[in-house]
Design a protein around this motif. Sequence first.
Motif, PDB file in Angstrom:
ATOM      1  N   ASP A 166     -12.052   0.738  -1.424  1.00  0.00           N
ATOM      2  CA  ASP A 166     -11.268  -0.269  -2.147  1.00  0.00           C
ATOM      3  C   ASP A 166     -10.986  -1.474  -1.254  1.00  0.00           C
ATOM      4  OD1 ASP A 166     -11.276   1.464  -4.240  1.00  0.00           O
ATOM      5  OD2 ASP A 166      -9.198   2.136  -3.993  1.00  0.00           O
ATOM      6  N   GLY A 176       0.810  -1.225   0.000  1.00  0.00           N
ATOM      7  CA  GLY A 176       0.000   0.000   0.000  1.00  0.00           C
ATOM      8  C   GLY A 176       0.831   1.256   0.000  1.00  0.00           C
ATOM      9  N   PHE A 228      -9.712   4.714  -0.408  1.00  0.00           N
ATOM     10  CA  PHE A 228      -8.922   3.621   0.151  1.00  0.00           C
ATOM     11  C   PHE A 228      -9.792   2.674   0.976  1.00  0.00           C
ATOM     12  CE2 PHE A 228      -6.354   2.462   4.004  1.00  0.00           C
ATOM     13  CZ  PHE A 228      -5.692   1.400   3.411  1.00  0.00           C
TER      14      PHE A 228
END
Lengths: 479, 479
Positions: B220, A347, B217
Amino acid sequence: MPEPWVNSAERVGADLHVHLPEGKGGRQAALTHALREAIREGRLAPGTRLPPYRSLAADLSVARNTVASAYAELVAEGWLTARQGSGTRVAARAAPPRPVPVPHGTTTPPRPAHDLRQGMPDAASFPRTAWLAAARRALTAAPNEAFGPGDPQGRIELRTALAEYLSRARGVRTTPDRIVVCSGFAHALRLLYGGAGGPSRGVLRGPLAVESYGLPFHRDLLHGAGVRTVPLGIDEDGADTAELAGVRGLKGVLLTPAHQFPTGGPLHSARRAQAVDWARAHDGLVLEDDYDGEFRYDREPVGAVQGLDPERVVYLGSLSKSLSPAIRLGWMVLPAHLVGSVLAVKGQREAWASALDQLTLADFLASGHYDRHVRRTRQRYRDRRDQLLAALAAHAPHIRATGIAAGLHAVLRLPSGTEPDALRAAAHQGLALDGLTAFRHPEATGPAPDGLVVGYAASADHAYGAAVRALCRALPAEG
Amino acid sequence: MPEPWVNSAERVGADLHVHLPEGKGGRQAALTHALREAIREGRLAPGTRLPPYRSLAADLSVARNTVASAYAELVAEGWLTARQGSGTRVAARAAPPRPVPVPHGTTTPPRPAHDLRQGMPDAASFPRTAWLAAARRALTAAPNEAFGPGDPQGRIELRTALAEYLSRARGVRTTPDRIVVCSGFAHALRLLYGGAGGPSRGVLRGPLAVESYGLPFHRDLLHGAGVRTVPLGIDEDGADTAELAGVRGLKGVLLTPAHQFPTGGPLHSARRAQAVDWARAHDGLVLEDDYDGEFRYDREPVGAVQGLDPERVVYLGSLSKSLSPAIRLGWMVLPAHLVGSVLAVKGQREAWASALDQLTLADFLASGHYDRHVRRTRQRYRDRRDQLLAALAAHAPHIRATGIAAGLHAVLRLPSGTEPDALRAAAHQGLALDGLTAFRHPEATGPAPDGLVVGYAASADHAYGAAVRALCRALPAEG
């Protein structure tokens, strides 16, 4: 007829038992808190009309505005309702729900009377003073950006110190840009092969060859990610790497070359070479789990297989055995072509490894305190091992400890069929330890010896002698 | 004819450039290292026969035994081969593999010239001295077991301090045994819903209602775990909780009640109540993301929705906005019935949250330093916000900042269709910030205003003025 609140004005004030501090903000916060608690605890029932600002303000000797703000706060939170003409009331839904106790059995079991579990260093030997000194130096010297979002590859200070240390102490061949910091071995495995649940988004694909004895937790993690594991036999030269060539579609093998876990032998140099040769020939990877490589008592530690071919070996290490599992830091030394894809999985920002611990460890390594700690605990564990072997020689000479003089555990071989009884006897003594069979791969085909895995690091010094005596009492008598 | 090693004996000694320290162990380690490096770097080619122990020992003025041990070490590592009658040779496979550079573009991009990104506190304001003092107190006082394997629920010291703090400051109703420590909000979401590449299998099932604006984020992450998200419209009262009842099979809703992220409004008290009522009626859960609840500048912060019904609300918080994202600590306050299943997912030992950071934070909270830090940064961010609004009033009076006076970011509404150009103009100035559209749920149906999300905490004090001036230059002129 008086409004209900006329009676309740003084009651509310009295019920609040509120000690209002100096300063408007503090008073308002204290009043808000006191009212909220009174509603929660049912002292102010749903539907109760609250006194007007001026009454409560007078009763509590605070400004009207303070009460108005506290009411507004509790309206915003949903504890009170305010309607034109109907005043401020305790909301109907503010009725305190019945307190539900947390079910029993959800917390960690208490520590056993005697602790010989594997996988744990001596928590009492943690170098508090040296670690705090390193933290002070590291946090004082750190640039401001260290306290912002973290680089998912890990702090450069730590990767630089690790590259130096791993090269010097473990023969690892790396530069800081091939190192990715993670929170431990299991996290590394998840980054490589994906986590349990959902589509596996790891970097690699299974199947993966593993040693026929190993940590069930690691196998479960891989299986949860949909990775099939193929057990390799283990003999006196370690895992039988000759079996690799016979497995169709195999792209990886997970090994503990320095000290097979848990059976305790080192991987023979020919096998080390064979694993690397296999990886080269099959576009595969060797995953090297160097969990206790620093702890060898009879000679200098054998260096990492990774040094033979950094493009074919992923080197994996952590602090869990060498310093403490309480600091959640591990590291992967990756082939160059894998760095990008592992970072993509990790990430955009560091979500796991504490930057403060990373900076502290970097200083701890660079200042030589890590080496000093390893030397000190190496001596301590060597003594523990010697003490265990001496106790066996004296009280159970028929029981043999196998494996090399290394690590934080020993395996005691037991007469065939006696492991379950030995474990029952140990439990009866309040002694926690694992049987060898628990580590066996379910599809392993070779011999399945009985044994006990004795972790000699978990106990504190003062408790270790009693734990070893309990162990000797639990061992089967000479048959 | 002389053996090749006869020539090489002195050459090997000379090539090693080895400075052997005092002490047998140190000498042997240094010699091993020097030989290994010589092989790695190709100075000792594959197949080269090494001098006998006695020759090299004499040449280096060390004991024969030291050389013998170094050779044995390198044989075990696979660098050398030793065969009866043929002496010790550099292994064929020890040929140094071509060094492969790590591909470019895999490391974090450099910091922008001007930083107005959302989601970051001012790294320069991290209270290093107070944190180090807390670490010293905490690590000195900690029991030995704190340095062993960790309780996956989190240190009891931290959970006790959090229960007190969250009750007092955020109106959360909890006891320490309902709190589970994790490494941040995303980790909590993974524990609840599972996560690809993540650590867990999740305890809840989708679909999950979310606000129609939020962090991509997080969406996702949920989508990666196979969870469908259903966007709720947002109006001036916050997320439209009336829509919850219309979604079939819905069991959860994720909200930012204190300060909708990123649009900036609070959730109206009627909506707070409606969300809890929905959860009660549908056996559902409200997930309360209290990411910046401590930062309100116009009044006392609104307390947590969780206080309305602890059995129907999961309260989620972390240090990322209030202290630092470099310390990977977050917390979940769970309904009693969920504690066991979340712990089951988390595993038997703490694998993520540093125990040292946990102990330090417990002291930092209990000693009042956390409150002090929040007060100090609250004032700092309030000033930053005022500075931003003043600059807008002076240089771009046609641009309006929306949302309440709270948090670490503001939303600037832009004339329709101008957001892409504004972002391009910002990038041209070296200014990093996000457009509002980036946060919009792909299935959202309501109005889609143009805007900029301005994080006023990310810059250091000395850089903030220039960043705001760059922002003003990037804004569209009055149309």
